[in-house]
Design a protein around this motif. Structure first.
Motif, mmCIF file in Angstrom:
data_model
loop_
_atom_site.group_PDB
_atom_site.id
_atom_site.type_symbol
_atom_site.label_atom_id
_atom_site.label_comp_id
_atom_site.label_asym_id
_atom_site.label_seq_id
_atom_site.Cartn_x
_atom_site.Cartn_y
_atom_site.Cartn_z
ATOM 1 N N ASN A 133 0.826 -1.214 0.000
ATOM 2 C CA ASN A 133 0.000 0.000 0.000
ATOM 3 C C ASN A 133 0.857 1.259 0.000
ATOM 4 O OD1 ASN A 133 -2.357 -1.503 -0.007
ATOM 5 N ND2 ASN A 133 -2.604 -1.432 2.217
ATOM 6 N N VAL A 134 1.949 1.238 0.771
ATOM 7 C CA VAL A 134 2.851 2.393 0.815
ATOM 8 C C VAL A 134 3.497 2.629 -0.545
ATOM 9 C CG1 VAL A 134 5.036 3.231 1.769
ATOM 10 C CG2 VAL A 134 3.303 2.307 3.288
ATOM 11 N N LEU A 135 3.939 1.558 -1.192
ATOM 12 C CA LEU A 135 4.576 1.686 -2.504
ATOM 13 C C LEU A 135 3.589 2.182 -3.556
ATOM 14 C CD1 LEU A 135 6.820 -1.505 -2.600
ATOM 15 C CD2 LEU A 135 7.497 0.840 -2.091
ATOM 16 N N GLU A 136 2.368 1.682 -3.502
ATOM 17 C CA GLU A 136 1.355 2.145 -4.454
ATOM 18 C C GLU A 136 1.072 3.631 -4.257
ATOM 19 O OE1 GLU A 136 -1.945 -0.441 -3.836
ATOM 20 O OE2 GLU A 136 -1.138 -2.047 -5.116
ATOM 21 N N SER A 137 1.014 4.078 -3.009
ATOM 22 C CA SER A 137 0.800 5.493 -2.725
ATOM 23 C C SER A 137 1.985 6.327 -3.230
ATOM 24 C CB SER A 137 0.609 5.695 -1.219
ATOM 25 O OG SER A 137 0.465 7.058 -0.906
ATOM 26 N N TYR A 138 3.196 5.797 -3.030
ATOM 27 C CA TYR A 138 4.407 6.482 -3.496
ATOM 28 C C TYR A 138 4.375 6.655 -5.015
ATOM 29 C CZ TYR A 138 9.303 6.766 -4.988
ATOM 30 O OH TYR A 138 10.477 7.124 -5.611
ATOM 31 N N VAL A 139 3.976 5.608 -5.726
ATOM 32 C CA VAL A 139 3.925 5.665 -7.189
ATOM 33 C C VAL A 139 2.846 6.636 -7.655
ATOM 34 C CG1 VAL A 139 3.336 4.338 -9.247
ATOM 35 C CG2 VAL A 139 4.949 3.399 -7.581
ATOM 36 N N ARG A 140 1.683 6.603 -7.009
ATOM 37 C CA ARG A 140 0.585 7.500 -7.409
ATOM 38 C C ARG A 140 0.976 8.971 -7.282
ATOM 39 N NH1 ARG A 140 -2.866 3.803 -4.722
ATOM 40 N NH2 ARG A 140 -2.746 5.078 -2.841
ATOM 41 N N ASP A 141 1.805 9.303 -6.300
ATOM 42 C CA ASP A 141 2.157 10.702 -6.038
ATOM 43 C C ASP A 141 3.228 11.231 -6.986
ATOM 44 O OD1 ASP A 141 0.342 10.787 -3.995
ATOM 45 O OD2 ASP A 141 1.808 10.420 -2.400
ATOM 46 N N GLN A 142 3.758 10.403 -7.863
ATOM 47 C CA GLN A 142 4.816 10.846 -8.763
ATOM 48 C C GLN A 142 4.244 11.485 -10.032
ATOM 49 O OE1 GLN A 142 8.353 8.413 -9.311
ATOM 50 N NE2 GLN A 142 7.550 6.958 -7.823
ATOM 51 N N ASP A 143 5.120 12.182 -10.735
ATOM 52 C CA ASP A 143 4.772 12.767 -12.032
ATOM 53 C C ASP A 143 4.697 11.642 -13.062
ATOM 54 O OD1 ASP A 143 4.640 14.069 -14.448
ATOM 55 O OD2 ASP A 143 6.094 15.613 -13.919
#
Length: 256
Positions: free
Chosen positions: A186-196
């Protein structure tokens, strides 16, 4: 994170495999390989076969890797995400040490608790018109749920061993492994979503342009089977997607 994290990862990798760090400064790392690591990385099977047949101990090589592009000089090996050497190291980890259980080495004469951490090194691959890989090292405290990034960097300051030290005992996990992996995911998915994600839009645009060219070439429905085949290949090549892959990890019992 790429350069700094890659360097820290390599430093931890060679230290964990008992290789002496001869030089380690500003993105340049020189290590004295052990026989085991020379056999794994230097592709000298005939040398080791001959030297052992002669009854000699052998002479493992030194290896210099450069993670800082500004230090590239053509003499030493530049290592980066996607380079053959990094793939070789990842494959070595996957084949021999994907999962482990280690204990922090503590010199104590009194009862000391060691707490379980679920630690994973995960490769995130961004694939589309261009490809980029990113390594993330993440740890989850399996008792209080605290999560930390850069865990490989933190571990390099600790001495780890395969057996629990004298006078130490382990605390039972409160977070189950399946739930722990889900939290990390879940943390990694959130990290990816927040990127450009401009790269994904560019890939999608190129894909549509290529598909239009194919449609134009096969206009009026001529050879529809070949057209669909070419279009499917274009979709596979340019369709933007992101994948996660666990490179290695394990349970690490650390002093709180």
């Amino acid at each position: 994170m790429a350069i700094n994290n890659l360097h820290d990862f390599l430093q931890s990798y060679f230290t964990a495999h008992h290789c002496e760090l001869i030089y380690n400064h500003d993105g340049v790392l020189t290590v004295q390989l052990t026989e085991e690591m020379d056999r794994a990385l230097m592709n000298r099977p005939f040398y080791w076969h001959y030297i052992k047949k002669m009854g000699h101990p052998g002479d493992p090589k030194q290896l210099t890797l450069i993670t800082n592009p500004q230090k590239r000089d053509g003499k030493c090996e530049w290592i980066h995400y996607g380079s053959p050497r990094l793939h070789q190291i990842m494959n070595h980890l996957q084949e021999h040490e994907k999962y482990t259980k280690l204990f922090e080495q503590i010199d104590t004469k009194q009862r000391t608790a060691l707490y379980p951490w679920l630690i994973s090194n995960i490769k995130i691959s961004y694939q589309g018109k261009q490809k980029k890989d990113e390594m993330i090292s993440i740890g989850l405290h399996l008792v209080n749920g605290i999560m930390k990034l850069e865990m490989m960097e933190e571990l390099q300051h600790k001495v780890l061993q395969n057996t629990i030290p004298d006078y130490c005992y382990t605390i039972s996990p409160m977070v189950k492994l399946h739930s722990g992996f889900k939290r990390i995911e879940n943390v990694l998915e959130s990290y990816v979503r927040d990127q450009d994600h401009d790269w994904a839009e560019a890939s999608h645009k190129t894909m549509e342009e290529e598909l239009d060219l194919v449609r134009h070439f096969y206009k009026e429905g001529s050879n529809e089977h070949e057209m669909e085949k070419e279009m499917e290949e274009i979709r596979k090549r340019y369709s933007p997607h992101i994948t996660f892959k666990v490179v290695n990890g394990g349970i690490f019992y650390l002093q709180d």
